[in-house]
Design a protein around this motif. Structure first.
Motif, PDB file in Angstrom:
ATOM      1  N   THR A 392       0.825  -1.199   0.000  1.00  0.00           N
ATOM      2  CA  THR A 392       0.000   0.000   0.000  1.00  0.00           C
ATOM      3  C   THR A 392       0.867   1.260   0.000  1.00  0.00           C
ATOM      4  O   THR A 392       0.500   2.280  -0.606  1.00  0.00           O
ATOM      5  CB  THR A 392      -0.931   0.005   1.219  1.00  0.00           C
ATOM      6  OG1 THR A 392      -1.797  -1.135   1.163  1.00  0.00           O
ATOM      7  CG2 THR A 392      -1.793   1.257   1.268  1.00  0.00           C
ATOM      8  N   SER A 393       2.027   1.197   0.640  1.00  0.00           N
ATOM      9  CA  SER A 393       2.945   2.342   0.627  1.00  0.00           C
ATOM     10  C   SER A 393       3.421   2.629  -0.791  1.00  0.00           C
ATOM     11  O   SER A 393       3.610   3.796  -1.170  1.00  0.00           O
ATOM     12  CB  SER A 393       4.143   2.064   1.541  1.00  0.00           C
ATOM     13  OG  SER A 393       3.736   1.914   2.882  1.00  0.00           O
ATOM     14  N   LEU A 394       3.609   1.586  -1.585  1.00  0.00           N
ATOM     15  CA  LEU A 394       4.007   1.781  -2.988  1.00  0.00           C
ATOM     16  C   LEU A 394       2.912   2.508  -3.763  1.00  0.00           C
ATOM     17  O   LEU A 394       3.194   3.413  -4.565  1.00  0.00           O
ATOM     18  CB  LEU A 394       4.313   0.433  -3.629  1.00  0.00           C
ATOM     19  CG  LEU A 394       4.742   0.463  -5.106  1.00  0.00           C
ATOM     20  CD1 LEU A 394       5.991   1.329  -5.286  1.00  0.00           C
ATOM     21  CD2 LEU A 394       4.983  -0.947  -5.636  1.00  0.00           C
ATOM     22  N   ILE A 395       1.658   2.138  -3.502  1.00  0.00           N
ATOM     23  CA  ILE A 395       0.539   2.846  -4.142  1.00  0.00           C
ATOM     24  C   ILE A 395       0.524   4.312  -3.713  1.00  0.00           C
ATOM     25  O   ILE A 395       0.342   5.220  -4.529  1.00  0.00           O
ATOM     26  CB  ILE A 395      -0.799   2.175  -3.777  1.00  0.00           C
ATOM     27  CG1 ILE A 395      -0.877   0.769  -4.389  1.00  0.00           C
ATOM     28  CG2 ILE A 395      -1.978   3.026  -4.231  1.00  0.00           C
ATOM     29  CD1 ILE A 395      -1.090   0.749  -5.874  1.00  0.00           C
ATOM     30  N   GLY A 400       1.620  10.171  -4.932  1.00  0.00           N
ATOM     31  CA  GLY A 400       2.230  11.419  -4.494  1.00  0.00           C
ATOM     32  C   GLY A 400       1.941  11.772  -3.055  1.00  0.00           C
ATOM     33  O   GLY A 400       2.124  12.927  -2.646  1.00  0.00           O
ATOM     34  N   PHE A 401       1.518  10.791  -2.259  1.00  0.00           N
ATOM     35  CA  PHE A 401       1.153  11.051  -0.871  1.00  0.00           C
ATOM     36  C   PHE A 401       2.270  10.738   0.115  1.00  0.00           C
ATOM     37  O   PHE A 401       2.125  11.013   1.304  1.00  0.00           O
ATOM     38  CB  PHE A 401      -0.088  10.250  -0.490  1.00  0.00           C
ATOM     39  CG  PHE A 401      -1.336  10.710  -1.191  1.00  0.00           C
ATOM     40  CD1 PHE A 401      -1.597  12.048  -1.351  1.00  0.00           C
ATOM     41  CD2 PHE A 401      -2.247   9.799  -1.695  1.00  0.00           C
ATOM     42  CE1 PHE A 401      -2.746  12.491  -1.994  1.00  0.00           C
ATOM     43  CE2 PHE A 401      -3.400  10.214  -2.343  1.00  0.00           C
ATOM     44  CZ  PHE A 401      -3.650  11.566  -2.498  1.00  0.00           C
ATOM     45  N   LEU A 402       3.367  10.136  -0.346  1.00  0.00           N
ATOM     46  CA  LEU A 402       4.493   9.823   0.519  1.00  0.00           C
ATOM     47  C   LEU A 402       5.792  10.280  -0.145  1.00  0.00           C
ATOM     48  O   LEU A 402       5.938  10.170  -1.365  1.00  0.00           O
ATOM     49  CB  LEU A 402       4.566   8.324   0.809  1.00  0.00           C
ATOM     50  CG  LEU A 402       3.577   7.743   1.818  1.00  0.00           C
ATOM     51  CD1 LEU A 402       3.726   6.236   1.909  1.00  0.00           C
ATOM     52  CD2 LEU A 402       3.765   8.367   3.201  1.00  0.00           C
ATOM     53  N   PRO A 403       6.747  10.788   0.646  1.00  0.00           N
ATOM     54  CA  PRO A 403       8.056  11.143   0.080  1.00  0.00           C
ATOM     55  C   PRO A 403       8.891   9.896  -0.176  1.00  0.00           C
ATOM     56  O   PRO A 403       8.545   8.794   0.278  1.00  0.00           O
ATOM     57  CB  PRO A 403       8.676  12.018   1.176  1.00  0.00           C
ATOM     58  CG  PRO A 403       8.034  11.534   2.443  1.00  0.00           C
ATOM     59  CD  PRO A 403       6.637  11.117   2.069  1.00  0.00           C
ATOM     60  N   TYR A 404       9.991  10.079  -0.865  1.00  0.00           N
ATOM     61  CA  TYR A 404      10.837   8.921  -1.184  1.00  0.00           C
ATOM     62  C   TYR A 404      12.275   9.363  -1.386  1.00  0.00           C
ATOM     63  O   TYR A 404      12.567  10.546  -1.580  1.00  0.00           O
ATOM     64  CB  TYR A 404      10.320   8.204  -2.428  1.00  0.00           C
ATOM     65  CG  TYR A 404      10.414   9.009  -3.711  1.00  0.00           C
ATOM     66  CD1 TYR A 404      11.561   8.993  -4.499  1.00  0.00           C
ATOM     67  CD2 TYR A 404       9.352   9.807  -4.133  1.00  0.00           C
ATOM     68  CE1 TYR A 404      11.643   9.742  -5.663  1.00  0.00           C
ATOM     69  CE2 TYR A 404       9.422  10.557  -5.299  1.00  0.00           C
ATOM     70  CZ  TYR A 404      10.572  10.519  -6.062  1.00  0.00           C
ATOM     71  OH  TYR A 404      10.662  11.262  -7.222  1.00  0.00           O
ATOM     72  N   LEU A 511      -5.154  -0.278  -7.975  1.00  0.00           N
ATOM     73  CA  LEU A 511      -6.150  -1.053  -7.237  1.00  0.00           C
ATOM     74  C   LEU A 511      -5.520  -1.603  -5.967  1.00  0.00           C
ATOM     75  O   LEU A 511      -4.546  -2.363  -6.024  1.00  0.00           O
ATOM     76  CB  LEU A 511      -6.671  -2.209  -8.104  1.00  0.00           C
ATOM     77  CG  LEU A 511      -7.174  -1.826  -9.505  1.00  0.00           C
ATOM     78  CD1 LEU A 511      -7.510  -3.078 -10.308  1.00  0.00           C
ATOM     79  CD2 LEU A 511      -8.382  -0.917  -9.401  1.00  0.00           C
ATOM     80  N   ASP A 512      -6.072  -1.229  -4.828  1.00  0.00           N
ATOM     81  CA  ASP A 512      -5.556  -1.681  -3.538  1.00  0.00           C
ATOM     82  C   ASP A 512      -6.546  -2.659  -2.923  1.00  0.00           C
ATOM     83  O   ASP A 512      -7.420  -2.298  -2.150  1.00  0.00           O
ATOM     84  CB  ASP A 512      -5.334  -0.485  -2.619  1.00  0.00           C
ATOM     85  CG  ASP A 512      -4.620  -0.872  -1.322  1.00  0.00           C
ATOM     86  OD1 ASP A 512      -4.337  -2.066  -1.132  1.00  0.00           O
ATOM     87  OD2 ASP A 512      -4.353   0.035  -0.509  1.00  0.00           O
ATOM     88  N   GLU A 513      -6.419  -3.931  -3.299  1.00  0.00           N
ATOM     89  CA  GLU A 513      -7.289  -5.003  -2.824  1.00  0.00           C
ATOM     90  C   GLU A 513      -8.760  -4.610  -2.898  1.00  0.00           C
ATOM     91  O   GLU A 513      -9.459  -4.574  -1.879  1.00  0.00           O
ATOM     92  CB  GLU A 513      -6.911  -5.392  -1.396  1.00  0.00           C
ATOM     93  CG  GLU A 513      -5.468  -5.865  -1.279  1.00  0.00           C
ATOM     94  CD  GLU A 513      -5.198  -6.567   0.030  1.00  0.00           C
ATOM     95  OE1 GLU A 513      -5.886  -7.570   0.305  1.00  0.00           O
ATOM     96  OE2 GLU A 513      -4.317  -6.119   0.758  1.00  0.00           O
ATOM     97  N   MET A 541      -2.276  -3.659  -9.457  1.00  0.00           N
ATOM     98  CA  MET A 541      -3.215  -4.119  -8.432  1.00  0.00           C
ATOM     99  C   MET A 541      -2.485  -4.835  -7.306  1.00  0.00           C
ATOM    100  O   MET A 541      -1.632  -5.697  -7.544  1.00  0.00           O
ATOM    101  CB  MET A 541      -4.269  -5.052  -9.027  1.00  0.00           C
ATOM    102  CG  MET A 541      -5.342  -5.439  -8.003  1.00  0.00           C
ATOM    103  SD  MET A 541      -6.657  -6.495  -8.652  1.00  0.00           S
ATOM    104  CE  MET A 541      -5.864  -8.092  -8.515  1.00  0.00           C
ATOM    105  N   ILE A 542      -2.847  -4.468  -6.079  1.00  0.00           N
ATOM    106  CA  ILE A 542      -2.359  -5.148  -4.882  1.00  0.00           C
ATOM    107  C   ILE A 542      -3.378  -6.207  -4.493  1.00  0.00           C
ATOM    108  O   ILE A 542      -4.588  -5.929  -4.459  1.00  0.00           O
ATOM    109  CB  ILE A 542      -2.163  -4.150  -3.731  1.00  0.00           C
ATOM    110  CG1 ILE A 542      -1.012  -3.197  -4.040  1.00  0.00           C
ATOM    111  CG2 ILE A 542      -1.914  -4.865  -2.418  1.00  0.00           C
ATOM    112  CD1 ILE A 542      -0.862  -2.090  -3.022  1.00  0.00           C
TER     113      ILE A 542
END
Length: 570
Positions: A392-395, A400-404, A511-513, A541-542
């Motif tokens: 889910t972190s990859l999604i 664009g919701f998490l830095p990297y 798609l997250d489950e 898709m996860i």
């Protein structure tokens, strides 16, 4: 945790900055207050003149009628200006609260669900509703009153001084006692209010979480224990609230005491003057009844702005405590937004390339990775793996919701250099728990594309199997779904979410489950509609389900912070 004086000054400065866009309204509020104060002086002069003419000069009724009508007109004008000031003050508070709330909501939108999920819903609701609402009196009462508390007493002193300098000196000497003791009493008010907000925060989050888990609590016979915990949290909040009230009543009591003492000293002075015991203060002309009435009528009004400021001082302490978490949230969350560039993608992306991608939390702590992969346009990729591996972190990082750290390029442009709004126009997303914020089924689907034609909407409804249940509803697509879609089953709500995702002309479908919470029949229908949509889009898709993945051209597995290719190429 207490607020140090430096932090309190910083928060007070920030609160005043928020009012910077409404300086004209603040000046207008002060102006109406000044006019009202001047009318008080005129009113006191007219009333003292009437009493002097009636009692001492023996004037007839006809002689005092002009003064009497002037008194009534002055009183009416005061009522009008007080009303206008109240309306202006409410407008100022409402506008600034709306502005701050918009800042918080915009920041939450930028940070995304990964950030929001770090706190309970009760915590966010307390911040957005209770704490911002508690700024109202600061802007509508305290801030305008700060200037009036300095101006109105000065005008009254200037009015009394030519009539009797002794009364003016008494008022001048005793006036500083009120702000002095107001500051002493209010020194710990901000800390008391902050503890109250923390208690309310815990109570809100605790109660809301238990309310949502009521079925589980009853199933495992934990009702009594949870009731005791809520009772304890409620008692803690009650104790904190009583501390706030105690501080407020103590402050008001101190202010009333010193104001009453000062007014009593003025009254005693005039009493002894009329008895002939004191012969100073009237410039050698004798103390007249007019002078006594004029000074005694204005003496309470002299202290009233200071007393009001003292009363509203509690509003300042409350606002400083409320602004603490608001300011921290906006300050901590401002950095990611400032890093955004204005680069845009003029056409659908060609590929997504990640190299040594390390996904970070909002506090810049590593969550997952390093990952390296290439996602070409038109590919259908399934990502499998255990919970907590970073799927889910990859999604979220793609959204664009998490830095990297490392590299994540969209068509050879780093994601953190692309305008997020422009990038998200190419994305469509379906998660595990459908979120339907709009009022009706139609409105929730059309969130993706409000200008969609009825024909295209009808096609999407068929693809997502939404028409299967809407045709049986009395109002069809215009059926009101209720709060949290309570009038729909989880399968129906998920189909609406899928229809919304399919309606958006996006090139990448995340798609997250999407079938995790569905029964077998609903899961098959949702899965089939997504498979059909995936034929013309890139799909990522996860899923935890490792069977029935034949339609995916690529299968990746995340295990021990490594991305393993089970099918296709990475």
């Amino acid at each position: 945790m207490s607020l140090d004086k430096v932090k309190q000054k910083l928060l007070f400065k920030w609160l005043k900055q928020q009012a910077g866009f409404y300086k004209t309204s603040l000046r207008l509020s002060v102006l109406t207050g000044v006019i009202s104060g001047l009318l008080i002086i005129v009113q006191a002069w007219l009333l003292a003149t009437i009493l002097q003419r009636l009692i001492m000069d023996g004037a007839g009724r006809a002689d005092i009628l002009p003064y009497f009508f002037g008194f009534l007109i002055t009183l009416l004008l005061r009522v009008i200006f007080v009303y206008l000031r109240e309306q202006i003050n409410f407008f100022i508070g409402a506008k600034i609260r709306r502005s701050i709330r918009e800042q918080v909501l915009n920041t939450l939108e930028q940070q995304g669900p990964a950030y929001i999920n770090q706190k309970t819903t009760g915590s966010w609701s307390t911040l957005l509703i209770e704490q911002i609402e508690d700024l109202q009196d600061f802007y509508s009462r305290y801030l305008p009153q700060m200037r009036l508390a300095a101006m109105i007493p000065l005008f009254i002193l200037v009015a009394i001084l030519p009539v009797n300098w002794a009364a003016a000196v008494i008022l001048f000497i005793t006036a500083p006692l009120i702000p002095l003791f107001m500051a002493l009493v209010g020194m710990g008010a901000a800390d008391v209010n902050k503890r109250n907000f923390l208690a309310l925060n815990r109570l809100s989050g605790h109660f809301l979480d238990r309310l949502r888990s009521i079925e589980t609590i009853r199933l495992f016979n934990q009702g009594k224990k949870q009731t005791e915990e809520i009772t304890e949290a409620s008692e803690n909040f009650r104790t904190r609230t009583m501390e706030v009230l105690k501080m407020a009543f103590l402050s008001s009591g101190v202010l009333e005491f010193f104001a009453s003492v000062s007014i009593a000293v003025v009254a005693v002075y005039f009493g002894f003057s009329y008895l002939g015991e004191l012969n100073f203060g009237s410039y050698g002309l004798g103390v007249t009844l007019f002078a006594g009435f004029f000074a005694l009528i204005l003496a309470p009004e002299f202290f009233q702005p200071l007393r009001d400021l003292g009363t509203y001082y509690h509003a300042k302490a409350q606002a400083v405590a409320a602004a603490d978490s608001i300011y921290d949230f906006l300050s901590e969350s401002s950095a990611p937004a400032e890093l955004q560039s204005l680069e845009t993608l003029s056409e659908p992306f060609s590929q997504i390339v990640a190299k040594d991608l390390v996904i970070l939390s909002h506090t810049n702590q590593p969550i997952a990775g390093p990952f390296s992969f290439t996602l070409q346009q038109g590919q259908q990729v399934a990502i499998i793996g255990k919970s907590g591996e970073g799927k889910t972190s990859l999604i979220n990082v793609l959204l664009g919701f998490l830095p990297y750290q490392g590299s994540l390029k969209i068509s050879n442009i780093e994601l953190n250099q692309i305008d997020k709004k422009n990038w998200r126009q190419q994305l469509s997303w379906v998660g595990q728990n459908p979120n339907l914020p709009a009022k009706t089924i139609r409105d929730n689907i059309l969130l993706a594309a409000p200008d969609t034609s009825e024909q295209h909407l009808s096609e999407i409804l068929q693809q997502a199997y939404v028409d299967e249940f809407t045709r049986d509803l009395p109002d069809g697509l215009d059926t009101v779904i209720g709060d949290d879609a309570t009038r729909l089953s989880i399968g129906q709500a998920q189909r609406i979410a899928v229809a919304r995702a399919l309606l958006k002309p996006a090139s990448l479908l995340l798609l997250d489950e999407p079938t995790a919470s569905l029964d077998k029949l609903s899961a098959e229908k949702v899965k089939h509609s997504l498979q059909q949509a995936g034929k013309s889009r890139t799909v990522l898709m996860i899923t935890h389900q490792t069977d029935k993945l034949d339609e995916f051209s690529h299968i990746w597995q995340i295990q021990n912070n490594q991305l393993i290719v089970l099918k296709g190429e990475v």
